[in-house]
Design a protein around this motif. Structure first.
Motif, PDB file in Angstrom:
ATOM      1  N   LEU A  98       0.769  -1.220   0.062  1.00 27.72           N
ATOM      2  CA  LEU A  98       0.100   0.024  -0.051  1.00 27.72           C
ATOM      3  C   LEU A  98       0.735   1.232  -0.161  1.00 27.72           C
ATOM      4  CD1 LEU A  98      -2.711   1.210   0.134  1.00 27.72           C
ATOM      5  CD2 LEU A  98      -2.740   1.152   2.718  1.00 27.72           C
ATOM      6  N   TYR A  99       1.972   1.112   0.720  1.00 23.63           N
ATOM      7  CA  TYR A  99       2.590   2.529   0.824  1.00 23.63           C
ATOM      8  C   TYR A  99       3.924   2.294   0.139  1.00 23.63           C
ATOM      9  CZ  TYR A  99      -0.564   3.250   4.533  1.00 23.63           C
ATOM     10  OH  TYR A  99      -1.640   3.694   5.324  1.00 23.63           O
ATOM     11  N   GLU A 100       4.092   1.267  -0.868  1.00 22.54           N
ATOM     12  CA  GLU A 100       5.248   1.151  -1.299  1.00 22.54           C
ATOM     13  C   GLU A 100       5.716   2.490  -2.449  1.00 22.54           C
ATOM     14  OE1 GLU A 100       6.478  -1.846  -5.187  1.00 22.54           O
ATOM     15  OE2 GLU A 100       5.381  -2.578  -3.409  1.00 22.54           O
ATOM     16  N   ASP A 101       6.950   2.580  -2.519  1.00 23.74           N
ATOM     17  CA  ASP A 101       7.593   3.728  -3.447  1.00 23.74           C
ATOM     18  C   ASP A 101       7.381   3.218  -4.889  1.00 23.74           C
ATOM     19  OD1 ASP A 101       8.693   6.036  -4.327  1.00 23.74           O
ATOM     20  OD2 ASP A 101      10.693   5.624  -3.354  1.00 23.74           O
ATOM     21  N   PHE A 102       6.690   4.206  -5.625  1.00 19.73           N
ATOM     22  CA  PHE A 102       6.145   3.940  -6.868  1.00 19.73           C
ATOM     23  C   PHE A 102       7.129   4.629  -7.770  1.00 19.73           C
ATOM     24  CE2 PHE A 102       2.291   2.509  -4.897  1.00 19.73           C
ATOM     25  CZ  PHE A 102       2.250   1.064  -5.434  1.00 19.73           C
ATOM     26  N   ARG A 103       8.183   5.331  -7.344  1.00 22.08           N
ATOM     27  CA  ARG A 103       8.843   6.144  -8.104  1.00 22.08           C
ATOM     28  C   ARG A 103       9.684   4.994  -9.327  1.00 22.08           C
ATOM     29  NH1 ARG A 103      12.238   9.210  -3.742  1.00 22.08           N
ATOM     30  NH2 ARG A 103      12.192   7.328  -2.890  1.00 22.08           N
ATOM     31  N   SER A 104       9.926   5.571 -10.434  1.00 22.81           N
ATOM     32  CA  SER A 104      10.502   4.878 -11.324  1.00 22.81           C
ATOM     33  C   SER A 104      11.884   4.812 -11.382  1.00 22.81           C
ATOM     34  CB  SER A 104       9.928   5.189 -12.816  1.00 22.81           C
ATOM     35  OG  SER A 104      10.032   6.394 -13.114  1.00 22.81           O
ATOM     36  N   VAL A 105      12.519   3.816 -11.687  1.00 26.66           N
ATOM     37  CA  VAL A 105      14.135   3.877 -11.613  1.00 26.66           C
ATOM     38  C   VAL A 105      14.387   4.098 -13.167  1.00 26.66           C
ATOM     39  CG1 VAL A 105      16.123   2.608 -11.352  1.00 26.66           C
ATOM     40  CG2 VAL A 105      14.215   2.115  -9.968  1.00 26.66           C
ATOM     41  N   PRO A 106      15.053   5.237 -13.220  1.00 25.68           N
ATOM     42  CA  PRO A 106      15.576   5.563 -14.496  1.00 25.68           C
ATOM     43  C   PRO A 106      16.266   4.539 -15.424  1.00 25.68           C
ATOM     44  CG  PRO A 106      16.853   7.049 -13.009  1.00 25.68           C
ATOM     45  CD  PRO A 106      15.762   6.083 -12.411  1.00 25.68           C
ATOM     46  N   SER A 107      15.930   4.511 -16.583  1.00 24.58           N
ATOM     47  CA  SER A 107      16.606   3.454 -17.521  1.00 24.58           C
ATOM     48  C   SER A 107      17.937   3.998 -18.281  1.00 24.58           C
ATOM     49  CB  SER A 107      15.778   3.090 -18.538  1.00 24.58           C
ATOM     50  OG  SER A 107      15.728   4.085 -19.544  1.00 24.58           O
ATOM     51  N   GLY A 108      18.805   3.521 -18.639  1.00 23.37           N
ATOM     52  CA  GLY A 108      20.180   4.128 -19.106  1.00 23.37           C
ATOM     53  C   GLY A 108      19.582   5.037 -20.505  1.00 23.37           C
ATOM     54  N   GLU A 109      18.649   4.649 -21.144  1.00 22.44           N
ATOM     55  CA  GLU A 109      18.033   5.562 -22.341  1.00 22.44           C
ATOM     56  C   GLU A 109      17.339   6.822 -21.616  1.00 22.44           C
ATOM     57  OE1 GLU A 109      15.096   5.443 -26.024  1.00 22.44           O
ATOM     58  OE2 GLU A 109      14.868   3.795 -24.333  1.00 22.44           O
ATOM     59  N   THR A 110      16.925   6.790 -20.552  1.00 21.56           N
ATOM     60  CA  THR A 110      16.242   7.968 -20.001  1.00 21.56           C
ATOM     61  C   THR A 110      17.364   8.886 -19.380  1.00 21.56           C
ATOM     62  OG1 THR A 110      14.405   6.690 -19.254  1.00 21.56           O
ATOM     63  CG2 THR A 110      14.572   8.851 -18.164  1.00 21.56           C
ATOM     64  N   GLU A 111      18.287   8.214 -18.744  1.00 24.32           N
ATOM     65  CA  GLU A 111      19.539   9.135 -18.327  1.00 24.32           C
ATOM     66  C   GLU A 111      20.194   9.613 -19.389  1.00 24.32           C
ATOM     67  OE1 GLU A 111      21.994   6.990 -15.617  1.00 24.32           O
ATOM     68  OE2 GLU A 111      20.298   6.322 -14.406  1.00 24.32           O
ATOM     69  N   LEU A 112      20.440   8.936 -20.525  1.00 23.62           N
ATOM     70  CA  LEU A 112      21.213   9.589 -21.505  1.00 23.62           C
ATOM     71  C   LEU A 112      20.371  10.559 -22.216  1.00 23.62           C
ATOM     72  CD1 LEU A 112      23.629   9.313 -23.527  1.00 23.62           C
ATOM     73  CD2 LEU A 112      22.017   7.816 -24.987  1.00 23.62           C
ATOM     74  N   LEU A 113      19.220  10.429 -22.629  1.00 23.39           N
ATOM     75  CA  LEU A 113      18.294  11.627 -23.264  1.00 23.39           C
ATOM     76  C   LEU A 113      18.056  12.807 -22.203  1.00 23.39           C
ATOM     77  CD1 LEU A 113      15.354   9.518 -24.414  1.00 23.39           C
ATOM     78  CD2 LEU A 113      16.944  10.876 -25.800  1.00 23.39           C
ATOM     79  N   ALA A 114      18.254  12.629 -20.906  1.00 23.58           N
ATOM     80  CA  ALA A 114      18.151  13.798 -19.790  1.00 23.58           C
ATOM     81  C   ALA A 114      19.478  14.282 -19.917  1.00 23.58           C
ATOM     82  CB  ALA A 114      17.800  13.174 -18.409  1.00 23.58           C
TER      83      ALA A 114
END
Length: 184
Positions: A98-114
């Motif tokens: 119920l209280y789990e952290d739902f933040r997504s872990v950035p993928s390598g592609e996401t980090e590269l684009l950022a």
């Protein structure tokens, strides 16, 4: 005298008559023990019945009624304690889900684009006229409001709004809205 004889005679839990006798003599006591451990009437009743059924299914033969009682007490006590532990684990698992952290872990592609977007943005900021650049940098990176920026730059709040508006328009033209990656 007869009850004392029943207490001392051998009882076969697989025998219907003996099972009924064991049930009558122990069910209420087993229920009370289980209820004190689990604190739930329905669960205590189920656990008590399960312990009696276990004796029947295993076709246990008890030397006396007291031996049957002691065996059943141990079984219902252990079953009740296991029930309480299982319920605690289930509650913990439900709370965790119920209280789990739902933040997504950035993928390598996401980090590269950022990273690429950051480089493009910094390059675009460098292309802005100095007056527009300092206003937008103070607003976006300095987290200052328009009034505070006006004090820092020595200009009116209205002038700050105009500079930031113009700076954003220029950045949009330089970067092109579709070329900038904005992570969610």
């Amino acid at each position: 005298m007869e009850s004392q004889t029943e207490q001392l005679r051998q009882l076969n839990a697989a025998n219907t008559a003996d099972f009924n006798l064991i049930y009558r003599e122990t069910m209420q006591m087993l229920y009370k023990i289980s209820y004190r451990i689990v604190g739930d009437e329905e669960a205590a009743e189920d656990l008590s019945h399960d312990s009696l059924i276990k004796a029947n299914e295993k076709q246990l033969v008890f030397p006396s009624m007291n031996d049957a009682k002691f065996w059943l007490i141990r079984v219902v006590k252990n079953a009740s304690l296991n029930y309480v532990k299982r319920k605690a684990r289930e509650k913990k698992a439900y709370e965790k889900a119920l209280y789990e952290d739902f933040r997504s872990v950035p993928s390598g592609e996401t980090e590269l684009l950022a990273k690429e977007s950051i480089k493009l943005t910094q390059g675009a900021l460098d292309k802005l006229p100095p007056k527009l650049k300092e206003a937008v940098v103070l607003a976006e990176y300095g987290d200052l409001n328009y009034k505070e920026i006006g004090k820092v730059l020595g200009i009116s709040e209205g002038n700050v709004k105009v500079r930031i508006f113009r700076a954003r328009k220029l950045l949009e033209n330089i970067l092109g809205a579709e070329n900038v990656f904005l992570p969610e």
